[in-house]
Design a protein around this motif. Structure first.
Motif, mmCIF file in Angstrom:
data_model
loop_
_atom_site.group_PDB
_atom_site.id
_atom_site.type_symbol
_atom_site.label_atom_id
_atom_site.label_comp_id
_atom_site.label_asym_id
_atom_site.label_seq_id
_atom_site.Cartn_x
_atom_site.Cartn_y
_atom_site.Cartn_z
ATOM 1 N N SER A 172 0.811 -1.216 0.000
ATOM 2 C CA SER A 172 0.000 0.000 0.000
ATOM 3 C C SER A 172 0.840 1.259 0.000
ATOM 4 O O SER A 172 0.319 2.351 0.206
ATOM 5 N N GLY A 173 2.134 1.127 -0.207
ATOM 6 C CA GLY A 173 2.995 2.298 -0.211
ATOM 7 C C GLY A 173 3.674 2.553 1.116
ATOM 8 O O GLY A 173 4.845 2.902 1.155
ATOM 9 N N SER A 174 2.945 2.371 2.210
ATOM 10 C CA SER A 174 3.525 2.586 3.537
ATOM 11 C C SER A 174 3.671 1.288 4.321
ATOM 12 O O SER A 174 4.369 1.248 5.331
ATOM 13 N N GLY A 175 3.007 0.247 3.877
ATOM 14 C CA GLY A 175 3.087 -1.051 4.554
ATOM 15 C C GLY A 175 2.006 -1.283 5.582
ATOM 16 O O GLY A 175 1.466 -2.386 5.676
ATOM 17 N N SER A 176 1.663 -0.263 6.353
ATOM 18 C CA SER A 176 0.772 -0.485 7.488
ATOM 19 C C SER A 176 -0.652 -0.824 7.071
ATOM 20 O O SER A 176 -1.298 -1.677 7.691
ATOM 21 N N TYR A 177 -1.168 -0.178 6.022
ATOM 22 C CA TYR A 177 -2.539 -0.467 5.600
ATOM 23 C C TYR A 177 -2.636 -1.879 5.036
ATOM 24 O O TYR A 177 -3.513 -2.662 5.436
ATOM 25 N N GLY A 178 -1.737 -2.226 4.101
ATOM 26 C CA GLY A 178 -1.778 -3.567 3.520
ATOM 27 C C GLY A 178 -1.583 -4.649 4.568
ATOM 28 O O GLY A 178 -2.248 -5.687 4.540
ATOM 29 N N ALA A 179 -0.698 -4.398 5.518
ATOM 30 C CA ALA A 179 -0.456 -5.390 6.574
ATOM 31 C C ALA A 179 -1.684 -5.565 7.454
ATOM 32 O O ALA A 179 -2.001 -6.684 7.878
ATOM 33 N N SER A 180 -2.396 -4.469 7.728
ATOM 34 C CA SER A 180 -3.593 -4.586 8.570
ATOM 35 C C SER A 180 -4.684 -5.375 7.861
ATOM 36 O O SER A 180 -5.400 -6.166 8.494
#
Length: 266
Positions: free
Chosen positions: A165-173
């Motif tokens: 997702s570009g930052s990692g945190s959204y896709g990881a969640s």
């Protein structure tokens, strides 16, 4: 028979479209969200639309569904319990649970607010709350009310769980929902309840990007699809409606890609 359908994040975007589809099919829809004013406006607009155009685009075309609201922050235990208490008292059961609440905390943070570590903590904690806790806490609160057999649970994941997702945190969640969904499907399967997820790509006409999506980025996201268009909220909603139907009774522990083939990349 009319079903009781609980939809978190039901006031806007995909959640609102999902409420529209179920209500037009004759189901009782319970909209859950943090903003009571948004929920009320959505409920009023849906009720008005059903009264003026009953059956339009409805899977069964009855247009007789009821829309009610419960304001609660389901990222908090007391909010999830409040939804359970109201639903239990008023309706006694949940036939379908759609976990649509969520968002990307990284999109709402002012640029340069804090150092890199503080920003990372804000984004990761915010996205865990918005996308994981909202789904897990509400599901755990309502699981004993799920109709068995025949109950349906659907989660909204994302193409970002596969492509980043570009930052990692959204896709990881969003990816964190997958093992929970698998384990829940295994636990509830013997009772005749199915548990699935959908993974949308770029969906137009939602609040997700908060007006921050540049035209060139939108074009890139559309060009990644194989059919050359953005999804609409109703594309996702109708897929979830099928996953909640009797026809999908042997489909469980699955993640349905609803992103025009963009998950495969091009």
């Amino acid at each position: 028979m009319s079903r009781t359908v609980v939809i978190s994040g039901g006031g806007t975007g995909i959640g609102r479209a999902t409420a529209d589809v179920f209500a037009r099919a004759g189901d009782r829809v319970v909209l859950v969200g943090r903003r009571s004013d948004v929920l009320k406006r959505t409920a009023d607009e849906l009720a008005d639309a059903l009264a003026r155009h009953p059956g339009d685009d409805g899977p069964r075309g009855t247009g007789t569904g009821e829309v009610v609201t419960i304001a609660a922050d389901v990222a908090e235990t007391h909010g999830a319990r409040h939804v359970r208490d109201v639903v239990s008292e008023r309706f006694g059961r949940v036939d379908v649970l759609v976990n649509s609440a969520g968002g990307n905390a990284a999109l709402g943070s002012p640029a340069g607010d804090g150092d890199a570590v503080e920003q990372a903590a804000e984004h990761w904690v915010g996205n865990f709350r918005s996308n994981v806790l909202t789904a897990v806490l509400l599901t755990e609160a309502l699981r004993d009310l799920l109709t068995a057999p025949g109950g349906r649970v659907v989660f909204v994941s994302s193409i970002a769980a596969y492509r980043g997702s570009g930052s990692g945190s959204y896709g990881a969640s969003k990816a964190a929902l997958h093992p929970y969904m698998y384990d829940l499907a295994a636990s509830l399967g013997p009772t005749g309840i199915t548990v699935n997820a959908v993974a949308p790509g770029y969906v137009a006409d939602t609040e997700f990007f908060r007006g921050q999506l540049a035209p060139e980025r939108e074009r890139t996201l559309i060009d990644q699809t194989l059919n050359g268009r953005a999804a609409t909220p109703h594309d996702i909603a109708r897929t979830m409606h099928w996953l909640a139907s009797p026809d999908s009774g042997h489909v469980t522990a699955q993640i349905v890609q609803v992103n025009g083939g963009a998950e495969r990349g091009r």
